[in-house]
Enzyme design. Structure first.
Site, mmCIF file in Angstrom:
data_model
loop_
_atom_site.group_PDB
_atom_site.id
_atom_site.type_symbol
_atom_site.label_atom_id
_atom_site.label_comp_id
_atom_site.label_asym_id
_atom_site.label_seq_id
_atom_site.Cartn_x
_atom_site.Cartn_y
_atom_site.Cartn_z
ATOM 1 N N GLY A 85 0.796 -1.216 0.000
ATOM 2 C CA GLY A 85 0.000 0.000 0.000
ATOM 3 C C GLY A 85 0.826 1.262 0.000
ATOM 4 O O GLY A 85 0.427 2.266 0.591
ATOM 5 N N ASP A 87 -1.405 -11.848 1.228
ATOM 6 C CA ASP A 87 -1.995 -10.935 0.251
ATOM 7 C C ASP A 87 -0.917 -10.191 -0.529
ATOM 8 O O ASP A 87 -1.113 -9.840 -1.694
ATOM 9 C CB ASP A 87 -2.921 -9.942 0.947
ATOM 10 C CG ASP A 87 -4.267 -10.560 1.301
ATOM 11 O OD1 ASP A 87 -4.820 -11.296 0.464
ATOM 12 O OD2 ASP A 87 -4.750 -10.316 2.411
ATOM 13 N N SER A 137 -0.642 -9.935 -4.538
ATOM 14 C CA SER A 137 -0.517 -8.644 -5.208
ATOM 15 C C SER A 137 0.723 -8.605 -6.097
ATOM 16 O O SER A 137 0.698 -8.029 -7.189
ATOM 17 C CB SER A 137 -0.471 -7.524 -4.161
ATOM 18 O OG SER A 137 -0.500 -6.259 -4.771
ATOM 19 N N ASP A 162 -0.902 -8.265 5.363
ATOM 20 C CA ASP A 162 -0.852 -9.723 5.447
ATOM 21 C C ASP A 162 0.078 -10.233 4.349
ATOM 22 O O ASP A 162 -0.179 -10.002 3.157
ATOM 23 C CB ASP A 162 -2.258 -10.295 5.266
ATOM 24 C CG ASP A 162 -2.326 -11.802 5.493
ATOM 25 O OD1 ASP A 162 -1.378 -12.524 5.097
ATOM 26 O OD2 ASP A 162 -3.343 -12.269 6.042
ATOM 27 N N HIS A 213 11.686 1.874 -0.725
ATOM 28 C CA HIS A 213 11.430 0.504 -0.293
ATOM 29 C C HIS A 213 12.608 -0.021 0.534
ATOM 30 O O HIS A 213 12.756 -1.237 0.714
ATOM 31 C CB HIS A 213 11.177 -0.412 -1.495
ATOM 32 C CG HIS A 213 9.872 -0.163 -2.183
ATOM 33 N ND1 HIS A 213 8.685 -0.070 -1.494
ATOM 34 C CD2 HIS A 213 9.566 0.016 -3.500
ATOM 35 C CE1 HIS A 213 7.701 0.144 -2.363
ATOM 36 N NE2 HIS A 213 8.213 0.215 -3.576
ATOM 37 N N TRP A 263 -0.976 4.140 -1.584
ATOM 38 C CA TRP A 263 -2.069 4.534 -0.693
ATOM 39 C C TRP A 263 -1.549 5.475 0.397
ATOM 40 O O TRP A 263 -2.127 6.523 0.669
ATOM 41 C CB TRP A 263 -2.694 3.298 -0.076
ATOM 42 C CG TRP A 263 -4.129 3.466 0.354
ATOM 43 C CD1 TRP A 263 -4.889 4.605 0.296
ATOM 44 C CD2 TRP A 263 -4.972 2.449 0.880
ATOM 45 N NE1 TRP A 263 -6.152 4.355 0.771
ATOM 46 C CE2 TRP A 263 -6.231 3.044 1.135
ATOM 47 C CE3 TRP A 263 -4.791 1.098 1.171
ATOM 48 C CZ2 TRP A 263 -7.304 2.323 1.673
ATOM 49 C CZ3 TRP A 263 -5.854 0.379 1.701
ATOM 50 C CH2 TRP A 263 -7.092 0.986 1.945
#
Length: 312
Positions: free
Chosen positions: A26, A104, A108, A101, A81, A29
């Site tokens: 995310g 997930d 992704s 998680d 990152h 986001w």
């Protein structure tokens, strides 16, 4: 994809925000939420990836990125990152991480990999000095790809399979172990899905930005998954470089629990055993549930320094 050495000598400013997330947790986001608070508006002067550049990406021109950041008059928020242990730590800066998680995250990654423009992949490999023929082809079976990711070792080889579960856990752990320090804040993808306005309010507190509850509700409405997907050409990283087959598909699902369609009970047990090798139980619980869904001790991250206006 990135080199933490590129941070060396970068002049930090009082109030800078470094958004340090594992990939596919995310990042965009969190950049969006920071932008909404800093500009106090859902409309931005330039695409999000230009306002909040990825400083240590090896495929970007560092001098150009630094010049862009130096010219900014608003409060800066910078993408990376790189884990916290690879970043220069400045007490004037707020370091924000977001977890998710891991199962997930793997799903992704799979979707993002399928969406990458093949021509750009070859060009980026050449720019980084990598022979595309030496990059292994991923297995055709999605479950086999999952285990390649989950069982892989720590990746620092550019010809390897990409970021693995070990990398993800290490990244989050560098924040988890310092989560109660001033200037270190840890968010979770599930919490944003559960209570986006509440998490935006918490971020405003972390960044010491004064904003009314009514305005929080208005700004949060611009950061829903569907609203961001509608603005994919402005918000997706690499959109201007034609990185994706579809910019809209960069915002692929925006849900949790996608892994249930892939992993059976025995797979889940094997995954849990693997994760237990890499992280303590409280971190494992938080990775799966976040602050709002777990019994982890307290939400981490707090405001540091004076109160700031939304304009920075």
């Amino acid at each position: 994809m990135s080199d933490s050495a590129l941070w060396a000598g970068f002049p930090m400013r009082d109030g800078d925000v470094v958004i340090s997330t594992p990939p596919k947790c995310g990042t965009s986001w969190m950049q969006m939420l920071c932008a909404l608070l800093i500009f106090d508006s859902p409309e931005f002067p330039r695409p999000l990836t230009e306002i909040s550049p990825w400083l240590d990406a090896v495929s970007h021109d560092l001098a150009s990125t630094c010049a862009t950041l130096e010219a900014q008059q608003h409060r800066r928020f910078i993408k990376t990152h790189t884990p916290l242990d690879g970043l220069p730590f400045d007490e004037r800066v707020t370091y924000v991480c977001q977890g998710r998680d891991p199962r997930d995250v793997a799903m992704s990654f799979d979707a993002a990999s399928a969406n990458i423009n093949p021509a750009v992949r070859v060009a980026e490999a050449a720019r980084a000095g990598i022979d595309p023929r030496k990059v292994p082809t991923p297995p055709a079976d999605p479950l086999e790809r999952f285990w390649q990711w989950a069982d892989g070792e720590f990746v620092d080889d550019p010809t390897g399979p990409g970021v693995t579960l070990v990398n993800l856990v290490h990244h989050v752990r560098t924040f988890w172990e310092r989560r109660h320090e001033p200037g270190v804040a840890l968010f979770h993808y599930n919490d944003l899905l559960t209570d986006l306005p509440g998490q935006l309010r918490h971020l405003a507190t972390v960044l010491a930005i004064d904003v009314s509850d009514r305005r929080i509700e208005q700004l949060a409405g611009a950061a829903t998954f569907e609203r961001m997907r509608e603005r994919a050409d402005e918000l997706a990283p690499g959109a201007s470089a034609n990185l994706w087959r579809s910019n809209r598909d960069f915002f692929h699902s925006g849900t949790s629990g996608q892994w249930r369609a892939l992993l059976g009970p025995s797979d889940v047990r094997r995954y849990q055993d693997r994760l237990a090798e890499l992280a303590p139980p409280d971190l494992v619980e938080w990775l799966h549930a976040g602050w709002l869904g777990s019994g982890s001790a307290g939400r981490a991250g707090g405001a540091r320094g004076r109160s700031r206006t939304s304009a920075g």
